[in-house]
Design a protein around this motif. Structure first.
Motif, PDB file in Angstrom:
ATOM      1  N   GLU A 120       0.835  -1.193   0.000  1.00  0.00           N
ATOM      2  CA  GLU A 120       0.000   0.000   0.000  1.00  0.00           C
ATOM      3  C   GLU A 120       0.877   1.254   0.000  1.00  0.00           C
ATOM      4  O   GLU A 120       1.945   1.256   0.605  1.00  0.00           O
ATOM      5  CB  GLU A 120      -0.836  -0.020   1.300  1.00  0.00           C
ATOM      6  N   ARG A 121       0.391   2.323  -0.652  1.00  0.00           N
ATOM      7  CA  ARG A 121       1.141   3.595  -0.691  1.00  0.00           C
ATOM      8  C   ARG A 121       0.798   4.436   0.537  1.00  0.00           C
ATOM      9  O   ARG A 121       0.299   5.556   0.424  1.00  0.00           O
ATOM     10  CB  ARG A 121       0.794   4.359  -1.971  1.00  0.00           C
ATOM     11  N   THR A 122       1.003   3.905   1.723  1.00  0.00           N
ATOM     12  CA  THR A 122       0.713   4.655   2.946  1.00  0.00           C
ATOM     13  C   THR A 122       1.844   4.433   3.937  1.00  0.00           C
ATOM     14  O   THR A 122       2.516   3.405   3.906  1.00  0.00           O
ATOM     15  CB  THR A 122      -0.600   4.168   3.607  1.00  0.00           C
ATOM     16  N   CYS A 123       2.033   5.407   4.817  1.00  0.00           N
ATOM     17  CA  CYS A 123       3.148   5.317   5.774  1.00  0.00           C
ATOM     18  C   CYS A 123       2.625   5.346   7.207  1.00  0.00           C
ATOM     19  O   CYS A 123       1.729   6.139   7.523  1.00  0.00           O
ATOM     20  CB  CYS A 123       4.095   6.493   5.535  1.00  0.00           C
TER      21      CYS A 123
ATOM     22  N   LEU B  77      -0.256  -3.980  12.557  1.00  0.00           N
ATOM     23  CA  LEU B  77      -1.470  -4.778  12.442  1.00  0.00           C
ATOM     24  C   LEU B  77      -2.374  -4.202  11.357  1.00  0.00           C
ATOM     25  O   LEU B  77      -3.268  -4.871  10.870  1.00  0.00           O
ATOM     26  CB  LEU B  77      -2.199  -4.837  13.788  1.00  0.00           C
ATOM     27  N   GLY B  78      -2.106  -2.968  10.954  1.00  0.00           N
ATOM     28  CA  GLY B  78      -2.853  -2.347   9.862  1.00  0.00           C
ATOM     29  C   GLY B  78      -2.206  -2.677   8.525  1.00  0.00           C
ATOM     30  O   GLY B  78      -1.312  -3.521   8.452  1.00  0.00           O
TER      31      GLY B  78
ATOM     32  N   THR C 220       0.989  -5.974   1.984  1.00  0.00           N
ATOM     33  CA  THR C 220      -0.342  -5.659   2.503  1.00  0.00           C
ATOM     34  C   THR C 220      -1.070  -6.920   2.933  1.00  0.00           C
ATOM     35  O   THR C 220      -1.298  -7.824   2.120  1.00  0.00           O
ATOM     36  CB  THR C 220      -1.195  -4.954   1.426  1.00  0.00           C
ATOM     37  N   GLY C 221      -1.408  -6.972   4.192  1.00  0.00           N
ATOM     38  CA  GLY C 221      -2.160  -8.126   4.696  1.00  0.00           C
ATOM     39  C   GLY C 221      -2.492  -7.866   6.142  1.00  0.00           C
ATOM     40  O   GLY C 221      -1.643  -7.377   6.885  1.00  0.00           O
TER      41      GLY C 221
ATOM     42  N   VAL D   7       1.075 -13.480   2.676  1.00  0.00           N
ATOM     43  CA  VAL D   7       0.529 -12.863   1.456  1.00  0.00           C
ATOM     44  C   VAL D   7       1.628 -12.833   0.389  1.00  0.00           C
ATOM     45  O   VAL D   7       1.404 -13.195  -0.776  1.00  0.00           O
ATOM     46  CB  VAL D   7       0.036 -11.415   1.755  1.00  0.00           C
ATOM     47  N   ALA D   8       2.814 -12.416   0.796  1.00  0.00           N
ATOM     48  CA  ALA D   8       3.940 -12.366  -0.150  1.00  0.00           C
ATOM     49  C   ALA D   8       4.271 -13.767  -0.655  1.00  0.00           C
ATOM     50  O   ALA D   8       4.447 -13.989  -1.869  1.00  0.00           O
ATOM     51  CB  ALA D   8       5.158 -11.749   0.531  1.00  0.00           C
ATOM     52  N   MET D   9       4.314 -14.729   0.253  1.00  0.00           N
ATOM     53  CA  MET D   9       4.679 -16.095  -0.156  1.00  0.00           C
ATOM     54  C   MET D   9       3.609 -16.702  -1.062  1.00  0.00           C
ATOM     55  O   MET D   9       3.935 -17.409  -2.024  1.00  0.00           O
ATOM     56  CB  MET D   9       4.901 -16.981   1.078  1.00  0.00           C
ATOM     57  N   ALA D  10       2.330 -16.408  -0.781  1.00  0.00           N
ATOM     58  CA  ALA D  10       1.268 -16.966  -1.628  1.00  0.00           C
ATOM     59  C   ALA D  10       1.411 -16.449  -3.053  1.00  0.00           C
ATOM     60  O   ALA D  10       1.295 -17.206  -4.030  1.00  0.00           O
ATOM     61  CB  ALA D  10      -0.104 -16.607  -1.055  1.00  0.00           C
ATOM     62  N   ALA D  11       1.704 -15.139  -3.189  1.00  0.00           N
ATOM     63  CA  ALA D  11       1.847 -14.565  -4.539  1.00  0.00           C
ATOM     64  C   ALA D  11       3.026 -15.226  -5.264  1.00  0.00           C
ATOM     65  O   ALA D  11       2.917 -15.610  -6.437  1.00  0.00           O
ATOM     66  CB  ALA D  11       2.059 -13.053  -4.432  1.00  0.00           C
TER      67      ALA D  11
END
Ligand SMILES: Cc1cc2nc3c(=O)[nH]c(=O)nc-3n(C[C@H](O)[C@H](O)[C@H](O)COP(=O)(O)OP(=O)(O)OC[C@H]3O[C@@H](n4cnc5c(N)ncnc54)[C@H](O)[C@@H]3O)c2cc1C
Length: 482
Positions: free
Chosen positions: A122-125, A134-135, A164-165, A173-177
């Protein structure tokens, strides 16, 4: 458990053949497999568990990336490969300068690569102080970039990129992709297969592996070579005791059950050199909440020994070196809060009307803590910390009693740890022997190799998944270019 090198002459026949054999289906293995496959190789991943993922899938999904990634830019941070390099060399040492240079120079394109495989960011900091999020924010400051003297050597920028997850394990999430990509593109996977030996031909080139699968011993040929990507050794109590004596019995390993150092022993059997085997990142963070960083950390003599705004792994490393590994976090009424990381189990020792009472309660020599606090408060009122240069953002005089002390001792609180040592590799991910020569046909990446940060004092969250994914890719490409 055998981890040996066997001669090709002793192999009765091969049960399967591939160009590249990858040992382990975590982040390093999946990235190695993808690149080797895309370079035209027939790739076979051999995984000991019943499914891929390893520690990578359990992780918080933070990748240490910088140099001006799309997320950094979108969040308004102006980072550069040179700033990232200067920070990493200043804080982690120049031993692997060529590896660090390559990593920093190629970080922006590595970020783009991860995203193009379907790893979402996500493009958020997140602006606060946290160990993991956790977000779903995509960016977080995870290291010592703002710590003195590093903030004067390189422009600080947040570099923790979190996939993002929701929840504590966005690593899955990264590993699933990435595993989906592998499977879609024809990488072959053999699960429930434990590699027990490397096979070398008469020239010393690694040309296959022996493994156990469904009670049978099998031999797989690797025409081009083998990538060891089997993770660290935190789950091997003997290796931990032998190499990391600083860890107390109370410390608990983090990882997958098969992070038992098997890949390191396989490499050793082929003559590999190891590095930083004593390296460990231990954690029992005092933050969040960030306000606790405004307290002071003292040892059993009432003396400060670390800048309290350090990354939690750095603080832990300094605590481990204190007499009897004892340390206390001291706060006043204004900033009092309980540390939020429940696993750390930092006990509130007590509240005290004044510092003299606290000295008696904590068995600190009379006058020692009062002196420390007096000096700290005088400087903090001016926004200074002449002893450790804690950032002015975290400085405030501690003068609003009552006071409280939390026991954050290395051997009394609950520290979780991961290992940082492993096989010595060059910037092409080739495993090196004790004379610094590449072992033909053998690459390695991820937590079975010596990390770039060799100590908790210089680790930053993301320094496993970031370099693990990048040098995994390098390993796959290196073998296919030979
Ligand atoms: C809770 C937690 C949170 C974390 N958070 C982060 C984070 O946010 N950022 C970060 O950078 N790091 C984080 N880490 C550390 C990071 O996850 C690991 O260092 C990293 O995933 C290691 O990747 P790897 O590919 O080297 O090993 P792994 O992901 O562990 O993969 C190795 C694989 O090899 C297999 N294997 C082992 N032996 C054999 C054998 N003999 N034969 C065949 N297969 C074998 C294992 O089963 C495993 O699947 C975290 C770790 C944990 C546990």
């Amino acid at each position: 458990m055998q981890n040996s090198l066997i001669s090709l002459r002793d192999v009765p026949h091969f049960d399967d053949t591939a160009d590249v054999l990858v040992i382990g289906y975590g982040i390093a293995g999946v990235c190695a497999a993808l690149e080797a496959r895309r370079a035209g190789g027939d790739v076979l991943v051999v995984e000991r568990a019943s499914a891929g993922g390893g520690a990578s899938a359990l992780s918080s999904g933070l990748f240490y990336l910088g140099g001006g990634t799309a997320v950094q830019k979108a969040c308004g941070f102006d980072d550069s490969p040179d700033d990232m390099y200067r920070f990493m060399i200043a804080s982690m040492g120049s031993e692997n300068a060529d590896l660090v240079r390559r990593y920093c120079d190629e970080n922006v394109s590595h970020f783009d690569w991860l995203e193009s495989q379907g790893v979402p960011f996500e493009r958020t900091c997140y602006e606060g102080k946290a160990v993991f999020l956790l977000g779903t924010e995509g960016l977080l400051s995870t290291g010592n970039e703002k710590l003195w003297p590093y903030r004067e050597i390189a422009r600080p920028a947040p570099r923790g990129h979190q996939a993002t997850g929701e929840g504590e394990s966005p690593g899955n999430v990264a590993m699933a992709a990435l595993t989906t990509r592998c499977e879609d593109e024809g990488v072959r996977i053999s699960c429930d297969s434990q590699v027990t030996a490397l096979i070398a031909d008469d020239t010393g080139k690694i040309c296959g592996v022996r493994l156990r699968r469904e009670g049978k011993t099998l031999h797989y040929e690797a025409g081009t070579g083998v990538v060891i990507a089997s993770g660290g050794f935190a789950m091997n109590p003997d290796m931990v005791r032998e190499n990391i004596p600083v860890l107390p019995d109370t410390a608990e390993p983090l990882g997958s059950p098969w992070n038992d150092g098997c890949g390191i022993r396989l490499g050793l059997s082929a003559g590999a050199a190891t590095n930083a085997m004593e390296g460990v990142i231990a954690t029992a963070s005092i933050y969040p909440p960030g306000q606790l960083i405004k307290g002071i950390i003292v040892n059993k003599f009432g003396k400060r020994f670390v800048a309290e705004d350090s990354y939690h792994g750095r603080t832990a490393a300094f605590i481990s070196e204190q007499p009897e590994q004892r340390a206390y976090l001291i706060v006043d009424e204004e900033i009092f809060a309980y540390p939020e990381i429940e696993s750390a189990r930092h006990q509130l020792v007590d509240g005290y009307e004044n510092i003299e009472e606290m000295e008696a309660g904590l068995d600190i020599p009379a006058g020692a803590l009062s002196r420390t606090l007096r000096q700290y408060n005088v400087a903090a009122r001016k926004g200074e910390d002449p002893l450790f240069y804690k950032h002015p953002d975290w400085l405030k005089p501690l003068e609003n009693g009552p006071y409280a002390a939390f026991d954050i001792s290395f051997n009394r609180s609950f520290y979780l740890f991961m290992t940082l040592g492993g096989l010595e590799v060059d910037s092409d991910a080739r495993v090196l022997d004790k004379k610094g020569r590449p072992i033909p046909g053998l690459c390695a990446a991820g937590a079975c190799t010596a990390h770039i940060p060799k100590s908790g004092k210089s680790y930053a969250s993301g320094m496993s998944l970031g370099p693990g994914s990048y040098f995994g890719r390098v390993a796959g490409m290196t073998l296919m270019s030979q």
